[in-house]
Design an enzyme around this catalytic site. Structure first.
Site, mmCIF file in Angstrom:
data_model
loop_
_atom_site.group_PDB
_atom_site.id
_atom_site.type_symbol
_atom_site.label_atom_id
_atom_site.label_comp_id
_atom_site.label_asym_id
_atom_site.label_seq_id
_atom_site.Cartn_x
_atom_site.Cartn_y
_atom_site.Cartn_z
ATOM 1 N N LYS A 94 0.974 -1.148 -0.053
ATOM 2 C CA LYS A 94 -0.107 -0.018 0.146
ATOM 3 C C LYS A 94 0.685 1.095 0.063
ATOM 4 O O LYS A 94 1.488 1.622 1.034
ATOM 5 C CB LYS A 94 -0.941 0.002 1.016
ATOM 6 N N GLY A 133 6.994 4.820 8.322
ATOM 7 C CA GLY A 133 6.013 5.905 8.469
ATOM 8 C C GLY A 133 6.209 6.401 9.850
ATOM 9 O O GLY A 133 7.264 6.510 10.456
ATOM 10 N N GLU A 143 10.134 1.144 10.454
ATOM 11 C CA GLU A 143 11.168 2.184 10.280
ATOM 12 C C GLU A 143 10.297 3.363 10.466
ATOM 13 O O GLU A 143 9.541 3.772 9.712
ATOM 14 C CB GLU A 143 11.689 2.105 8.675
ATOM 15 N N CYS A 175 13.323 10.761 7.356
ATOM 16 C CA CYS A 175 13.379 10.351 8.673
ATOM 17 C C CYS A 175 14.744 10.453 9.235
ATOM 18 O O CYS A 175 14.871 10.650 10.346
ATOM 19 C CB CYS A 175 12.924 9.080 8.664
HETATM 20 P P1 ADP Z 1 3.051 10.431 7.792
HETATM 21 O O1 ADP Z 1 2.545 10.931 9.131
HETATM 22 O O2 ADP Z 1 4.457 10.677 7.401
HETATM 23 O O3 ADP Z 1 2.115 10.950 6.640
HETATM 24 P P2 ADP Z 1 1.670 8.104 8.387
HETATM 25 O O4 ADP Z 1 2.519 7.239 9.225
HETATM 26 O O5 ADP Z 1 0.617 8.806 8.778
HETATM 27 O O6 ADP Z 1 2.997 8.995 7.737
HETATM 28 O O7 ADP Z 1 1.649 6.999 7.122
HETATM 29 C C1 ADP Z 1 2.506 6.413 6.474
HETATM 30 C C2 ADP Z 1 1.925 5.321 5.773
HETATM 31 O O8 ADP Z 1 1.177 4.522 6.882
HETATM 32 C C3 ADP Z 1 0.869 5.567 4.880
HETATM 33 O O9 ADP Z 1 0.894 4.428 3.547
HETATM 34 C C4 ADP Z 1 -0.658 5.746 5.622
HETATM 35 O O10 ADP Z 1 -1.649 5.409 4.661
HETATM 36 C C5 ADP Z 1 -0.291 4.345 6.340
HETATM 37 N N1 ADP Z 1 -1.053 4.338 7.705
HETATM 38 C C6 ADP Z 1 -1.631 5.653 8.347
HETATM 39 N N2 ADP Z 1 -2.403 5.001 9.454
HETATM 40 C C7 ADP Z 1 -2.586 3.681 9.252
HETATM 41 C C8 ADP Z 1 -3.222 2.800 10.246
HETATM 42 N N3 ADP Z 1 -3.998 2.924 10.984
HETATM 43 N N4 ADP Z 1 -2.989 1.405 9.855
HETATM 44 C C9 ADP Z 1 -2.283 0.918 8.559
HETATM 45 N N5 ADP Z 1 -1.385 1.981 7.952
HETATM 46 C C10 ADP Z 1 -1.617 3.346 8.251
#
Ligand code: ADP
Length: 514
Positions: A208, A261, A283, A317
């Site tokens: 994803k 993320g 990471e 990061c």
């Molecule tokens: P940022 O804060 O840098 O935008 P995120 O951690 O929010 O990064 O997002 C990184 C990835 O994690 C994206 O692909 C996002 O769609 C996904 N993501 C965000 N929330 C969730 C969740 N609750 N479960 C799984 N994936 C998530």
């Protein structure tokens, strides 16, 4: 949200200005999900818009996957893992496919770099030279491991059955269906980091991309097909974190989740994965110290420290966001970095002269400018930058903050923008190490010195998964990468990554002793 192509601007040609014919064609169709080798709309029919952060224009629409689509993708990956051609391939056949992906990335480098430029906003020149080229290198490097994931034979000593001998060995098996969730700062490169080792080890995948930047992963999906990756081995679902991302983590058939993320979402994923004890690698964030000693070669250290924070508009990061400068060179370093920041060419990704692109989205723009306001309110001064750049798009000036103290939010929290906080220090001692390590993170650190003894002493004491001496941000596929503390779990890259993408099996066979 159901939306026709380019709804906000009837003038698609404006949104696609400056793009090559092939990329225009790619963007003019609503992009679909890759499931079981077929490109399909989301079951709900929903789509979402992709915005160029340089000007706020909608450049494409893509399918919005939810649980139904994710479950289909996982089922396709499961089928490919258990009964498709993939598990029957020899390691060498797999290696050739993984290598071919690297070749095709290089063949389509311009196109992929254009997609990164309009989707993430990053300068085309860097997208081509760094994102695409290093992605290709990642596939080349990992292809070599497909044929080298060996076990060992083990002499056993403990024997409950006299007259019996044992032949015992270990083997590395693929984990199975792997869920991979990636961020928006290096969309193609993060997909490469995740896919290349997982494929080399024989897993199947549901990937994803981030909702902000789905385009290069979708083009990569076509490239994977062209390279000969069998149907269902890589499935690509575009969608939002709380729906599509969470559905990947919740699916019981997924055996492992690899996530890059925010630390906040990393914790959510760990809690969700605990239900069925999925393997998880993470990471996450960083607030990396970058230390310049009095004896450093400033001709290297000053541009190096500027690049450590301003590259990719600080959306990294590993960004060297806390700069520690020894007092003998402090003024010179501050002036030098400020001079570089003022000369950097800020502009849209598609402009070949741009060195600093916009931030990825309005959300990030609000977040970073919020930190700039907070820094000013708490008494930090901008030696350069400190403001929005231009009138449209999500640009922020490269910013160097001085008069910073350790209580300030700009010093403590990850900003994920082109903003560095500088701190002066007197002695190279335990207090310097304490300050450098005084963060919840532990991803990376930089050190600039000509003194070999100090380089070794300090490197060994920094709480960081990567330490760079007289350089910064060297992220080679051969170098293990990951964080101490709340920067994550496990290591990607190098052969260390195969700890995540394989299970170690011990096989023990008894036979009559002579
Ligand atoms: P940022 O804060 O840098 O935008 P995120 O951690 O929010 O990064 O997002 C990184 C990835 O994690 C994206 O692909 C996002 O769609 C996904 N993501 C965000 N929330 C969730 C969740 N609750 N479960 C799984 N994936 C998530």
């Amino acid at each position: 949200m159901n939306s026709p192509v380019l709804p906000r601007s009837a003038d698609a040609s404006k949104a696609h200005e400056g793009l090559s014919e092939g990329v225009r064609r790619f963007l003019s169709e609503p992009r679909k999900l890759l499931i079981g080798g077929k490109w399909m709309a989301a079951a709900s029919g929903k789509t979402f818009e992709v915005v160029n952060p340089a000007n706020g224009r909608v450049v494409a629409t893509v399918a919005e996957a939810d649980k139904t689509d994710v479950d289909l993708a996982v089922a396709a990956a499961d089928k490919a893992f258990t009964s498709g051609p993939w598990p029957k391939m020899t390691p060498s056949e797999r290696a050739k496919i993984v290598w071919r992906i690297g070749d095709l990335l290089m063949k389509h480098a311009d196109e992929l770099a254009e997609l990164e430029a309009v989707d993430n906003g990053k300068p085309f020149t860097y997208a081509k030279a760094v994102d695409v080229a290093v992605s290709a290198e990642t596939f080349y490097y990992m292809a070599g491991w497909a044929t080298k994931l060996e076990g060992s034979t083990l002499p056993l000593s403990y024997n409950l059955a006299p007259g019996t001998a044992y032949h015992a060995y270990t083997m590395r098996c693929p984990v199975g269906v792997v869920g991979q969730i990636i961020p928006w700062n290096f969309p193609l490169l993060m997909a490469a980091w995740k896919l290349a080792p997982a494929l080399a080890a024989g897993n199947t995948i549901v990937l994803k991309p981030a909702e902000e930047t789905p385009l290069s992963a979708l083009r990569l999906g076509e490239i994977l097909q062209e390279a000969g990756v069998p149907d269902g081995v890589v499935n690509i679902v575009t969608g939002f974190g709380e729906t599509a991302g969470a559905a990947i983590v919740a699916n019981k058939t997924v055996r492992k989740v690899a996530f890059t993320g925010s630390t906040e979402v990393g914790k959510i994923i760990v809690r969700a994965a605990a239900d069925d004890l999925k393997r998880v690698s993470l990471e996450l964030g960083g607030k990396s110290p970058n230390i310049i000693l009095d004896d450093a070669d400033l001709e290297q250290a000053i541009p190096g420290a500027a690049n450590a924070i301003f590259f990719n508009s600080g959306q990294m990061c590993t960004a060297g966001s806390r700069l520690f400068v020894q007092e003998g060179v402090y003024e010179q370093v501050i002036e030098g970095i400020a001079a570089i920041a003022k000369q950097l060419k800020v502009g849209p990704g598609l402009d070949p002269s741009s060195q600093i692109g916009p931030l990825v989205s309005d959300v990030q723009f609000q977040r970073v400018t919020g930190y700039l306001r907070s820094g000013a309110e708490q008494g930090a001064k901008a030696a350069c930058g400190g403001q929005r750049w231009g009138k449209e798009g999500y640009f922020v000036e490269p910013t160097l903050l001085v008069d910073v103290n350790s209580e300030m939010k700009v010093y403590r929290e990850e900003i994920f923008g082109p903003v560095v906080s500088a701190v002066r220090f007197k002695d190279v001692d335990e207090e310097l190490i304490r300050q450098a390590n005084d963060t919840i993170y532990g991803l990376a650190a930089g050190l600039w010195t000509r003194d070999l003894a100090k380089a070794h002493q300090i490197s060994s004491k920094l709480d960081a998964g990567s330490v760079w001496v007289n350089t910064y941000n060297v992220l080679d596929p051969a170098l293990p990468f990951g964080g101490f503390k709340q920067s994550g779990w496990g290591r990607e890259q190098g052969h260390a990554v195969f700890e995540h993408y394989t299970e170690l099996k011990s096989v023990c066979m008894a036979y009559p002793a002579q």
